[in-house]
Design a protein around this motif. Sequence first.
Motif, PDB file in Angstrom:
ATOM      1  N   LYS A  56       7.633   2.301  -1.922  1.00 43.82           N
ATOM      2  CA  LYS A  56       7.885   1.885  -3.301  1.00 43.82           C
ATOM      3  C   LYS A  56       9.632   1.713  -3.771  1.00 43.82           C
ATOM      4  N   HIS A  57      10.300   2.033  -2.240  1.00 44.99           N
ATOM      5  CA  HIS A  57      11.632   1.772  -2.442  1.00 44.99           C
ATOM      6  C   HIS A  57      11.903   0.291  -1.579  1.00 44.99           C
ATOM      7  N   GLU A  58      10.808  -0.418  -1.034  1.00 47.04           N
ATOM      8  CA  GLU A  58      11.104  -1.619  -0.607  1.00 47.04           C
ATOM      9  C   GLU A  58      10.882  -2.720  -0.838  1.00 47.04           C
ATOM     10  N   ALA A  59      10.483  -2.181  -2.355  1.00 43.78           N
ATOM     11  CA  ALA A  59      10.716  -3.823  -3.593  1.00 43.78           C
ATOM     12  C   ALA A  59      12.220  -3.830  -3.474  1.00 43.78           C
ATOM     13  N   GLU A  85       1.801  10.598   6.556  1.00 47.39           N
ATOM     14  CA  GLU A  85       1.854   9.222   5.138  1.00 47.39           C
ATOM     15  C   GLU A  85       2.333   9.391   3.673  1.00 47.39           C
ATOM     16  N   GLN A  86       2.863  10.078   3.552  1.00 49.85           N
ATOM     17  CA  GLN A  86       3.163  10.964   2.380  1.00 49.85           C
ATOM     18  C   GLN A  86       5.369   9.796   2.805  1.00 49.85           C
ATOM     19  N   THR A  87       5.340   9.967   3.321  1.00 49.69           N
ATOM     20  CA  THR A  87       6.928  10.221   3.684  1.00 49.69           C
ATOM     21  C   THR A  87       6.772   8.054   3.593  1.00 49.69           C
ATOM     22  N   ASN A  88       5.858   7.582   3.918  1.00 53.43           N
ATOM     23  CA  ASN A  88       5.569   5.441   3.771  1.00 53.43           C
ATOM     24  C   ASN A  88       5.280   5.694   3.263  1.00 53.43           C
ATOM     25  N   LYS A  89       4.539   6.011   2.435  1.00 53.03           N
ATOM     26  CA  LYS A  89       4.080   6.013   0.818  1.00 53.03           C
ATOM     27  C   LYS A  89       5.393   5.856  -0.326  1.00 53.03           C
ATOM     28  N   LEU A  90       6.181   6.511   0.066  1.00 47.40           N
ATOM     29  CA  LEU A  90       7.719   7.240  -0.473  1.00 47.40           C
ATOM     30  C   LEU A  90       8.421   5.239  -0.187  1.00 47.40           C
ATOM     31  N   THR A 147      14.044  -8.379 -19.959  1.00 48.97           N
ATOM     32  CA  THR A 147      13.323  -8.111 -20.559  1.00 48.97           C
ATOM     33  C   THR A 147      11.901  -7.757 -19.185  1.00 48.97           C
ATOM     34  N   ALA A 148      10.931  -9.340 -19.487  1.00 49.77           N
ATOM     35  CA  ALA A 148       9.786  -8.869 -18.599  1.00 49.77           C
ATOM     36  C   ALA A 148      10.108  -8.397 -16.874  1.00 49.77           C
ATOM     37  N   SER A 149      11.149  -8.925 -16.344  1.00 51.40           N
ATOM     38  CA  SER A 149      11.798  -8.086 -15.582  1.00 51.40           C
ATOM     39  C   SER A 149      11.053  -6.839 -15.356  1.00 51.40           C
ATOM     40  N   LYS A 150      11.784  -6.359 -16.548  1.00 50.80           N
ATOM     41  CA  LYS A 150      11.638  -4.549 -16.526  1.00 50.80           C
ATOM     42  C   LYS A 150      10.453  -4.215 -16.798  1.00 50.80           C
ATOM     43  N   LYS A 151       9.606  -5.217 -17.027  1.00 49.19           N
ATOM     44  CA  LYS A 151       8.317  -4.712 -17.595  1.00 49.19           C
ATOM     45  C   LYS A 151       7.724  -4.988 -16.469  1.00 49.19           C
ATOM     46  N   LYS A 152       8.379  -5.555 -15.460  1.00 45.24           N
ATOM     47  CA  LYS A 152       7.069  -5.766 -13.667  1.00 45.24           C
ATOM     48  C   LYS A 152       7.820  -4.994 -13.218  1.00 45.24           C
ATOM     49  N   GLN A 153       8.774  -4.221 -13.376  1.00 41.70           N
ATOM     50  CA  GLN A 153       8.960  -2.992 -12.800  1.00 41.70           C
ATOM     51  C   GLN A 153       8.284  -1.527 -12.357  1.00 41.70           C
ATOM     52  N   SER A 154       8.519  -1.307 -14.466  1.00 46.01           N
ATOM     53  CA  SER A 154       7.410  -0.541 -14.674  1.00 46.01           C
ATOM     54  C   SER A 154       6.468  -0.570 -14.108  1.00 46.01           C
ATOM     55  N   ALA A 155       5.759  -1.568 -14.283  1.00 47.42           N
ATOM     56  CA  ALA A 155       4.270  -2.106 -13.895  1.00 47.42           C
ATOM     57  C   ALA A 155       4.208  -1.274 -12.058  1.00 47.42           C
ATOM     58  N   LEU A 156       5.190  -2.440 -11.470  1.00 45.89           N
ATOM     59  CA  LEU A 156       5.203  -1.417 -10.166  1.00 45.89           C
ATOM     60  C   LEU A 156       5.824  -0.298  -9.281  1.00 45.89           C
ATOM     61  N   LYS A 157       6.652   0.512 -10.840  1.00 45.79           N
ATOM     62  CA  LYS A 157       6.535   1.780 -10.081  1.00 45.79           C
ATOM     63  C   LYS A 157       5.184   2.985 -10.652  1.00 45.79           C
ATOM     64  N   PHE A 158       4.402   2.398 -11.024  1.00 49.87           N
ATOM     65  CA  PHE A 158       3.601   3.302 -11.450  1.00 49.87           C
ATOM     66  C   PHE A 158       2.379   3.119 -10.843  1.00 49.87           C
ATOM     67  N   ALA A 159       1.969   1.529 -10.607  1.00 64.01           N
ATOM     68  CA  ALA A 159       1.364   1.180  -9.423  1.00 64.01           C
ATOM     69  C   ALA A 159       1.564   1.457  -7.806  1.00 64.01           C
ATOM     70  N   SER A 160       2.416   2.180  -7.806  1.00 64.15           N
ATOM     71  CA  SER A 160       2.515   2.402  -6.287  1.00 64.15           C
ATOM     72  C   SER A 160       2.482   4.117  -6.471  1.00 64.15           C
ATOM     73  N   LEU A 161       1.993   4.414  -7.310  1.00 62.79           N
ATOM     74  CA  LEU A 161       1.780   5.904  -7.559  1.00 62.79           C
ATOM     75  C   LEU A 161       0.173   6.070  -6.363  1.00 62.79           C
ATOM     76  N   PRO A 162      -0.101   6.637  -6.142  1.00 65.42           N
ATOM     77  CA  PRO A 162      -0.847   7.127  -5.307  1.00 65.42           C
ATOM     78  C   PRO A 162      -2.186   7.527  -6.566  1.00 65.42           C
ATOM     79  N   PRO A 163      -3.350   7.277  -6.264  1.00 60.44           N
ATOM     80  CA  PRO A 163      -4.449   7.319  -7.580  1.00 60.44           C
ATOM     81  C   PRO A 163      -5.059   8.826  -6.952  1.00 60.44           C
ATOM     82  N   ARG A 164      -5.402   9.702  -7.943  1.00 56.48           N
ATOM     83  CA  ARG A 164      -5.726  11.004  -8.070  1.00 56.48           C
ATOM     84  C   ARG A 164      -7.257  10.933  -7.318  1.00 56.48           C
TER      85      ARG A 164
END
Length: 300
Positions: free
Chosen positions: A274-277, A266-271, A148-165
Motif C-alpha cells: 500500500k505504501h510502495e506507490a 502476509e499482512q505486513t507485505n500487504k501493508l 483533483t483527478a490525481s486525488k481521486k485516483k489516489q483515493s481509489a488506490l487506497k480502497f482498492a488496496s484493502l483486502p476483500p472481506r
Amino acid sequence: MATQGTASPQSVGSDTAEYDPRTDPKRKAKSSDPGWKYGFWPEIGNRDLVECSLCGGRVNSGIKRLKEHLVGGYGDAVKCPKTTTAIAAEMEASLVKGRRKRALNLDDDDDGVQVVEVVPTENQVQNNANASSPSSGTSVVQHPSSGTASKKKQSALKFASLPPRPKEKKIVITMLRKKPEEVVEERHFKNGPAQSSVEGRIRTKEERDEVNMHVANFFYECGIPFNAINSRSFEIMCEAIGQYGPGYKPPSFHEVRVPWLGKAVEQTNKLKEKHEAAWKQYGCTLMSDGWTDKRGLLPR
C-alpha cells in the motif's frame, strides 16, 4: 557609580531570569500544527528533539511523537502526566487528520501535468503558411494539473488496496458490532470508551479486579516489560477476546510459531504494498528487528 549606557549586574540577571525558552518563537516551527502550543526545541539546531511544555519531558522524532506523548496509549511515547482531556482530544484529532492526509497523498501514474491540445485559428494557420518554417498547425501546451483527478485516483488506490472481506455467515450482533481496531481507535480519539456494553455495566469492581490480577500475573510470569501494556496491539487483543466471549481457546505454541506467523508476514507485505506507490516520489526505508532462535539462526 554606573556610567550611562552600561547595564548593571542586577539588570542583566533580571533579563536572563525573564527569558523562557517555551515562548521563544525561534524554538518552534512556523506551522499551524496544534502540537507546537505544548512543545518547543530545547536545542536550537536539533529539530528532532522536542520538549513538552507541560511536564518537561523530551521526545524524539519531532512534533508527531510529542502529540502521541500528550494523548497517551502509544507504544513509542510515555503519556504526559500533566495532560488534560481537552488537550488529549485535540492532539488525537490532529494525529487522525495527519493519517488521512498521508493516505490521500499516495503517488500514482499521474505526474501532476495536464496536457492541453491547442487548435489555432484561421489567421494563425494563414500566418504559419506564409512563414518560412513549416508548422503542423497544432501545438501542445502543458499546464500544472490541479491535482483533483490525481486525488481521486489516489483515493481509489487506497480502497482498492484493502483486502476483500471473506463471505461468511455472521450473526446480527457481529455485523452491527464494530471491529476491535475501530473500538480502540475511538477510545483514544475520545480519551475514553466510546460506549459501555450492558455486560460492562453490571460487572462489579471485584470482578474487574480479578481479571486485572490475571493480566498482571501473565506479565510477571513471562517477564514481559510493563510498557507493553501501553501498546495498541495489546488493547486490540483484549477487545477482540472480550467480543469473542466466554470459552475462547488461545492458539497453541505451534499455531503461533508457524501458521499465524506466516499470516502476520502476509499482512505486513500487504501493508508494504500500500505504501510502495509513494516510493517513487518520497522514497522509503524499511527497518525491522531480526528474529533469531537460540542458535542465532533466522527462522525459515
